[in-house]
Design an enzyme around this catalytic site. Sequence first.
Site, PDB file in Angstrom:
ATOM      1  N   SER A 262       0.803  -1.176   0.120  1.00 36.59           N
ATOM      2  CA  SER A 262       0.076   0.056  -0.003  1.00 36.59           C
ATOM      3  C   SER A 262       0.859   1.222   0.029  1.00 36.59           C
ATOM      4  CB  SER A 262      -1.001   0.064   1.368  1.00 36.59           C
ATOM      5  OG  SER A 262      -0.015   0.352   2.362  1.00 36.59           O
ATOM      6  N   LYS A 263       0.121   2.263  -0.152  1.00 35.58           N
ATOM      7  CA  LYS A 263       0.735   3.735  -0.238  1.00 35.58           C
ATOM      8  C   LYS A 263       1.661   3.864   1.258  1.00 35.58           C
ATOM      9  CE  LYS A 263      -0.299   8.421  -0.459  1.00 35.58           C
ATOM     10  NZ  LYS A 263      -1.464   9.374  -0.191  1.00 35.58           N
TER      11      LYS A 263
END
Length: 500
Positions: A262-263
Site C-alpha cells: 500500500s501507499k
Amino acid sequence: MSEKVRVRFAPSPTGPLHIGGLRTALFNYLFAKKHGGDFLLRIEDTDQNRYVPGAEDYIINALNWCGIPFDEGPGKEGSVGPYRQSERKALYRDYALKLINKGWAYYAFDSAETLEHHRKEHEAEGKTFIYNWHNRLKLTNSLSLSEDEVSARLKAGEDYVIRFKSPKDETLVLNDIIRGEIKIDTNILDDKVLFKSDGMPTYHLANIVDDHLMQITHVIRGEEWLPSLALHQLLYTAFDWQAPQFAHLPLIMKPVGKGKLSKRDGEKGGFPVFPLSWNESVGYKEAGFFPEAVVNFLALLGWNPGTEQEIFTLEELIHSFSLERVNKSGARFDPDKNNWYNQQWLQRKSDGELARSFQQLLKEKGVTCEASRIEKVVGLIKERATFVADFWDLGSYFFVTPTNWDDKSVKKQWKEDTPKILEKVAALLENLSDFQSEIIETQVKEWIADQELSFGKVMPPLRLVIVGEMKGPHLSDILEFIGKEESVKRIHNAIAALPN
Ligand code: GLU
C-alpha cells in the site's frame, strides 16, 4: 496465435497509478509486443464520483516515462475509439436492453433505502444480503411485477437499475491462463447492476461491451478482478460473443508481513510506490530511478524467466515474456532489490549520459564545471553509486575544497610528524613537471622508499587532506583531476588547520 493479439490496460482515473497498476500495464505491453499485437489504453471513467482530475494525464505520462506507450488510446485514435468510456456513454444502453430482451437481465426498482434496510436486517442476523435467484421474486423488479406495472413505472420516470439475471444451479468452468481451471457454482452469484437510469453503465457492462467492440483477445489484469470473472464469462454467453482469454496477475505484497503493498508501506519504509510524483508522494522518477530499472524489477515481480538472468532490457523482456511463467502466488515487494536494479542499470549507462544528469545536480550545488571533466569524475566514482544523486556524496571533493576533516580519521591518521611529512609531499608535487596520475604515483612511491618511510605514514593522511575523509578512488587520479595547485593548497590548508 492466428488472430491479431489485442490487449488493453483499462485503469479508472481515480488517482495516480500504483506500481501494481503499472505492472499490469507492463505485462499487457510485453504480451502484445511479443505477439506482434496492439496495446490499448482505455480510460474507465464511468464512475464520475471517483473521477480525479489529472489522473488520466498522470497514467499516460507514467507509461511514456517507462517506455511502454500504447498503440491506441486517448489522443491516439484507432478505429474502435473513443477510448474514454464517458465518451462512449450513448452506446451502452442498447446493450443493456438487449440483455433484457434476451431474458438475461431485468429492471429493478428497489430504492436504495429498501435495499439498505434488507442489508441491515440480514447483518443483524449475521447474514449477508444477496440479490439473486433466491429472493428476486420477492423484490421489486420486472420479474416480480406485471408488464403494465413495469411500463407505468418506466413511463413515470421512476429510478431503476438493470440487473443481470444470474442463472441458478449451474457450474461454470472458467479458464485462466495463469490459474488454470476454476469452477464456480452460479448459485453464489448476485444479480449485479449493469446499468442505471441516469444512463451510466457500471464497470461490468461497459468493460465487457468495450472489450468486445475493441476486439480484445486477452484480458490481463490484477487478481482483484478474479471474483468478477464468472459474471464476465456469463455476459459473453448472454451476448453470444466469443470471450477473450483471461489472465489474472498475482498481487504485489508488502515487503514484510501479510497483505497487499500500500501507499502507507511506502511512507513507512521510505520508498516510492508510484512511478511519478503525485502531490506529496515522491515517484520513482523523482527518486532517481531509471525507467529501465523500474521496468526490469516490475517484470520480475510475479514473472520468472526460468533462468538465472536478472537484468533484462525491454527488448529482452519482450522476447522472454510469457503468461505461463507468471506465478500464481503474490510477489513480495523488495525495496532493497529495487535499489540493486537501479545500481545495476547505472553501471550500464555511459559516463556521458550520467554526467549530463550529474551536471544538473552540480548546478544546484553552485558548481560549474566542463562536461568532459564531470564525465571523468563519473567514470572514477560510478562503481559505488546507486543513484546519480550519490555522485555528490561520493565525489563532491573533486569540485569543492574540503574545509573540515573527518574527526575520527584525523585522530587515527594525524600523527606528530604528519605535518612535516606532508610539507615534503607538497614540495615534491610542486616540482613535478608532468602532473599525471601514473607519474604522481611512481614519484610519490619512489620518494617514500627513498625516505625509508612506511606507506601508512604518507598515503592515508594525504588522502585525508585531499578528500576530507578516508574515501574515494585511486588517490593519484584525484590529484591529477584537481591539479597541482589545488593539491598543494589542500595540503597547506590542512596543515594550517589541524594540530601541529
Ligand atoms: N477499470 C478497472 C480497473 O480500474 C479495469 C479492470 C479490468 O482490467 O477489467 O482496474
